[in-house]
Structure formats: structure tokens, C-alpha cells
Design a protein around this motif. Sequence first.
Motif, PDB file in Angstrom:
ATOM      1  N   LEU A  34       4.597   8.016   8.108  1.00 48.80           N
ATOM      2  CA  LEU A  34       4.934   7.239   6.916  1.00 48.80           C
ATOM      3  C   LEU A  34       4.465   7.918   5.639  1.00 48.80           C
ATOM      4  O   LEU A  34       5.065   7.734   4.584  1.00 48.80           O
ATOM      5  CB  LEU A  34       4.314   5.838   6.999  1.00 48.80           C
ATOM      6  CG  LEU A  34       4.782   4.973   8.169  1.00 48.80           C
ATOM      7  CD1 LEU A  34       4.014   3.672   8.204  1.00 48.80           C
ATOM      8  CD2 LEU A  34       6.277   4.724   8.090  1.00 48.80           C
ATOM      9  N   LEU A  35       3.388   8.685   5.736  1.00 52.47           N
ATOM     10  CA  LEU A  35       2.829   9.374   4.569  1.00 52.47           C
ATOM     11  C   LEU A  35       2.724  10.858   4.821  1.00 52.47           C
ATOM     12  O   LEU A  35       2.381  11.289   5.921  1.00 52.47           O
ATOM     13  CB  LEU A  35       1.417   8.871   4.269  1.00 52.47           C
ATOM     14  CG  LEU A  35       1.215   7.610   3.464  1.00 52.47           C
ATOM     15  CD1 LEU A  35      -0.266   7.406   3.188  1.00 52.47           C
ATOM     16  CD2 LEU A  35       1.988   7.607   2.187  1.00 52.47           C
ATOM     17  N   SER A  76      -0.651  12.123  -1.942  1.00 54.37           N
ATOM     18  CA  SER A  76       0.143  11.566  -0.845  1.00 54.37           C
ATOM     19  C   SER A  76       1.445  11.004  -1.376  1.00 54.37           C
ATOM     20  O   SER A  76       1.503  10.525  -2.510  1.00 54.37           O
ATOM     21  CB  SER A  76      -0.618  10.430  -0.149  1.00 54.37           C
ATOM     22  OG  SER A  76      -1.828  10.865   0.393  1.00 54.37           O
ATOM     23  N   TYR A  77       2.473  11.058  -0.540  1.00 52.00           N
ATOM     24  CA  TYR A  77       3.737  10.404  -0.873  1.00 52.00           C
ATOM     25  C   TYR A  77       4.382   9.923   0.412  1.00 52.00           C
ATOM     26  O   TYR A  77       4.057  10.407   1.493  1.00 52.00           O
ATOM     27  CB  TYR A  77       4.663  11.323  -1.675  1.00 52.00           C
ATOM     28  CG  TYR A  77       5.018  12.623  -0.988  1.00 52.00           C
ATOM     29  CD1 TYR A  77       6.173  12.720  -0.209  1.00 52.00           C
ATOM     30  CD2 TYR A  77       4.210  13.735  -1.113  1.00 52.00           C
ATOM     31  CE1 TYR A  77       6.496  13.900   0.427  1.00 52.00           C
ATOM     32  CE2 TYR A  77       4.529  14.927  -0.482  1.00 52.00           C
ATOM     33  CZ  TYR A  77       5.669  15.003   0.289  1.00 52.00           C
ATOM     34  OH  TYR A  77       5.995  16.165   0.932  1.00 52.00           O
ATOM     35  N   ILE A  78       5.273   8.942   0.298  1.00 54.28           N
ATOM     36  CA  ILE A  78       5.865   8.366   1.500  1.00 54.28           C
ATOM     37  C   ILE A  78       7.056   9.195   1.967  1.00 54.28           C
ATOM     38  O   ILE A  78       7.738   9.833   1.169  1.00 54.28           O
ATOM     39  CB  ILE A  78       6.244   6.876   1.312  1.00 54.28           C
ATOM     40  CG1 ILE A  78       7.322   6.680   0.256  1.00 54.28           C
ATOM     41  CG2 ILE A  78       5.019   6.055   0.970  1.00 54.28           C
ATOM     42  CD1 ILE A  78       7.797   5.225   0.130  1.00 54.28           C
ATOM     43  N   THR A  79       7.275   9.151   3.257  1.00 52.21           N
ATOM     44  CA  THR A  79       8.372   9.887   3.882  1.00 52.21           C
ATOM     45  C   THR A  79       9.690   9.126   3.700  1.00 52.21           C
ATOM     46  O   THR A  79       9.698   7.950   3.319  1.00 52.21           O
ATOM     47  CB  THR A  79       8.115  10.073   5.383  1.00 52.21           C
ATOM     48  OG1 THR A  79       8.077   8.776   6.000  1.00 52.21           O
ATOM     49  CG2 THR A  79       6.818  10.823   5.654  1.00 52.21           C
ATOM     50  N   GLU A  80      10.773   9.798   3.990  1.00 50.71           N
ATOM     51  CA  GLU A  80      12.085   9.138   3.962  1.00 50.71           C
ATOM     52  C   GLU A  80      12.129   8.008   4.984  1.00 50.71           C
ATOM     53  O   GLU A  80      12.711   6.960   4.732  1.00 50.71           O
ATOM     54  CB  GLU A  80      13.213  10.145   4.226  1.00 50.71           C
ATOM     55  CG  GLU A  80      13.498  11.066   3.051  1.00 50.71           C
ATOM     56  CD  GLU A  80      13.844  10.328   1.770  1.00 50.71           C
ATOM     57  OE1 GLU A  80      14.667   9.383   1.816  1.00 50.71           O
ATOM     58  OE2 GLU A  80      13.282  10.678   0.712  1.00 50.71           O
ATOM     59  N   GLU A  81      11.485   8.224   6.138  1.00 50.86           N
ATOM     60  CA  GLU A  81      11.428   7.169   7.162  1.00 50.86           C
ATOM     61  C   GLU A  81      10.694   5.945   6.640  1.00 50.86           C
ATOM     62  O   GLU A  81      11.089   4.811   6.917  1.00 50.86           O
ATOM     63  CB  GLU A  81      10.728   7.693   8.433  1.00 50.86           C
ATOM     64  CG  GLU A  81      11.502   8.747   9.183  1.00 50.86           C
ATOM     65  CD  GLU A  81      11.285  10.171   8.661  1.00 50.86           C
ATOM     66  OE1 GLU A  81      11.912  11.085   9.214  1.00 50.86           O
ATOM     67  OE2 GLU A  81      10.503  10.360   7.692  1.00 50.86           O
ATOM     68  N   SER A 116      -1.189   8.975  -4.555  1.00 53.25           N
ATOM     69  CA  SER A 116      -2.497   9.092  -3.913  1.00 53.25           C
ATOM     70  C   SER A 116      -2.817   7.830  -3.128  1.00 53.25           C
ATOM     71  O   SER A 116      -2.769   6.726  -3.674  1.00 53.25           O
ATOM     72  CB  SER A 116      -3.571   9.313  -4.986  1.00 53.25           C
ATOM     73  OG  SER A 116      -4.861   9.104  -4.479  1.00 53.25           O
ATOM     74  N   LEU A 117      -3.168   8.012  -1.857  1.00 53.96           N
ATOM     75  CA  LEU A 117      -3.598   6.875  -1.039  1.00 53.96           C
ATOM     76  C   LEU A 117      -4.920   6.331  -1.565  1.00 53.96           C
ATOM     77  O   LEU A 117      -5.127   5.122  -1.622  1.00 53.96           O
ATOM     78  CB  LEU A 117      -3.731   7.297   0.426  1.00 53.96           C
ATOM     79  CG  LEU A 117      -4.207   6.219   1.395  1.00 53.96           C
ATOM     80  CD1 LEU A 117      -3.234   5.033   1.421  1.00 53.96           C
ATOM     81  CD2 LEU A 117      -4.368   6.789   2.804  1.00 53.96           C
ATOM     82  N   LEU A 133       0.838  -1.204   0.000  1.00 50.77           N
ATOM     83  CA  LEU A 133       0.000   0.000   0.000  1.00 50.77           C
ATOM     84  C   LEU A 133       0.876   1.257   0.000  1.00 50.77           C
ATOM     85  O   LEU A 133       0.613   2.199  -0.755  1.00 50.77           O
ATOM     86  CB  LEU A 133      -0.930  -0.011   1.209  1.00 50.77           C
ATOM     87  CG  LEU A 133      -1.878   1.181   1.351  1.00 50.77           C
ATOM     88  CD1 LEU A 133      -2.810   1.298   0.150  1.00 50.77           C
ATOM     89  CD2 LEU A 133      -2.677   1.057   2.644  1.00 50.77           C
ATOM     90  N   LEU A 134       1.912   1.267   0.811  1.00 49.34           N
ATOM     91  CA  LEU A 134       2.825   2.410   0.829  1.00 49.34           C
ATOM     92  C   LEU A 134       3.532   2.581  -0.514  1.00 49.34           C
ATOM     93  O   LEU A 134       3.622   3.697  -1.045  1.00 49.34           O
ATOM     94  CB  LEU A 134       3.862   2.252   1.944  1.00 49.34           C
ATOM     95  CG  LEU A 134       3.366   2.473   3.367  1.00 49.34           C
ATOM     96  CD1 LEU A 134       4.410   2.008   4.377  1.00 49.34           C
ATOM     97  CD2 LEU A 134       3.015   3.934   3.595  1.00 49.34           C
ATOM     98  N   LYS A 135       4.027   1.488  -1.060  1.00 51.61           N
ATOM     99  CA  LYS A 135       4.719   1.561  -2.354  1.00 51.61           C
ATOM    100  C   LYS A 135       3.784   2.056  -3.454  1.00 51.61           C
ATOM    101  O   LYS A 135       4.156   2.900  -4.273  1.00 51.61           O
ATOM    102  CB  LYS A 135       5.287   0.190  -2.737  1.00 51.61           C
ATOM    103  CG  LYS A 135       6.500  -0.219  -1.953  1.00 51.61           C
ATOM    104  CD  LYS A 135       6.979  -1.596  -2.413  1.00 51.61           C
ATOM    105  CE  LYS A 135       8.277  -2.002  -1.752  1.00 51.61           C
ATOM    106  NZ  LYS A 135       8.725  -3.338  -2.230  1.00 51.61           N
TER     107      LYS A 135
END
Length: 109
Positions: A64-65, A77-82, A34-35, A25-27
Motif C-alpha cells: 500500500l505504501l 512515503s507515498y501510496i501505491t496505485e493498488e 510522509s507516514l 492514514l493512507l490519504k
Amino acid sequence: MNYNYKVWLVNDDNVKFFGTGPMNLLKKTNELGSLNKAAQEMNMSYSKAFALIKKCENELSTKLLIRQVGGRDGGGSYITEEAKEFIQKYDDFNRRSNDAIKKIYNEIF
């Protein structure tokens, strides 16, 4: 004959909070920006996807997002570096677990 297994992470109460589902889901969210679109592509409701990500964020005590509310460009939406680092660690853990289990399986069977 072969073997099968799944690897996921649990909290201190032994409740599952992260596995291939949240990782994918994150990828997919990062890929599509977009989530909501990621959830649709994975045949999941937006509310379930949102709750899944929030649960992971709470368990990991990290964001995370990054969610951008609509507007002229519609938000996204996009994922964080963490999140990227965590996904890399989970992928590595999963791969190394698979290698170890395969080795043990081959030794026994």
C-alpha cells in the motif's frame, strides 16, 4: 432521532483490519509525503501507524505504501496505485452502504 454506524473490513477470523482510520492514514500520508508526518497529524505514534499499514498490507497481500529511506532529501512515503484503487473501492462501498442504510431507516422510521 437519527442513526449511526461504522463500516470496516474484517479478515476470515473476523478481525478488523481496514476502516476509516487506515484509509485516512493512507490519504494523509500521500498528501504529506510522509507516514511520520501523517501519524503526527493524526495524533498517532509512528510505530502504531507503521504497524497499522503493515497489517493492512498483510491482509490484502499487496503493498500500500512505497517508503523511501532518508538521504539528502529526507526520504518519504507515498501510496501505491493498488492503494488508490482500494481506497476508491472502500469509499464506494462505504457510500453505497450509507445510501442503503439511510433508505432502510427512512422506510422503517
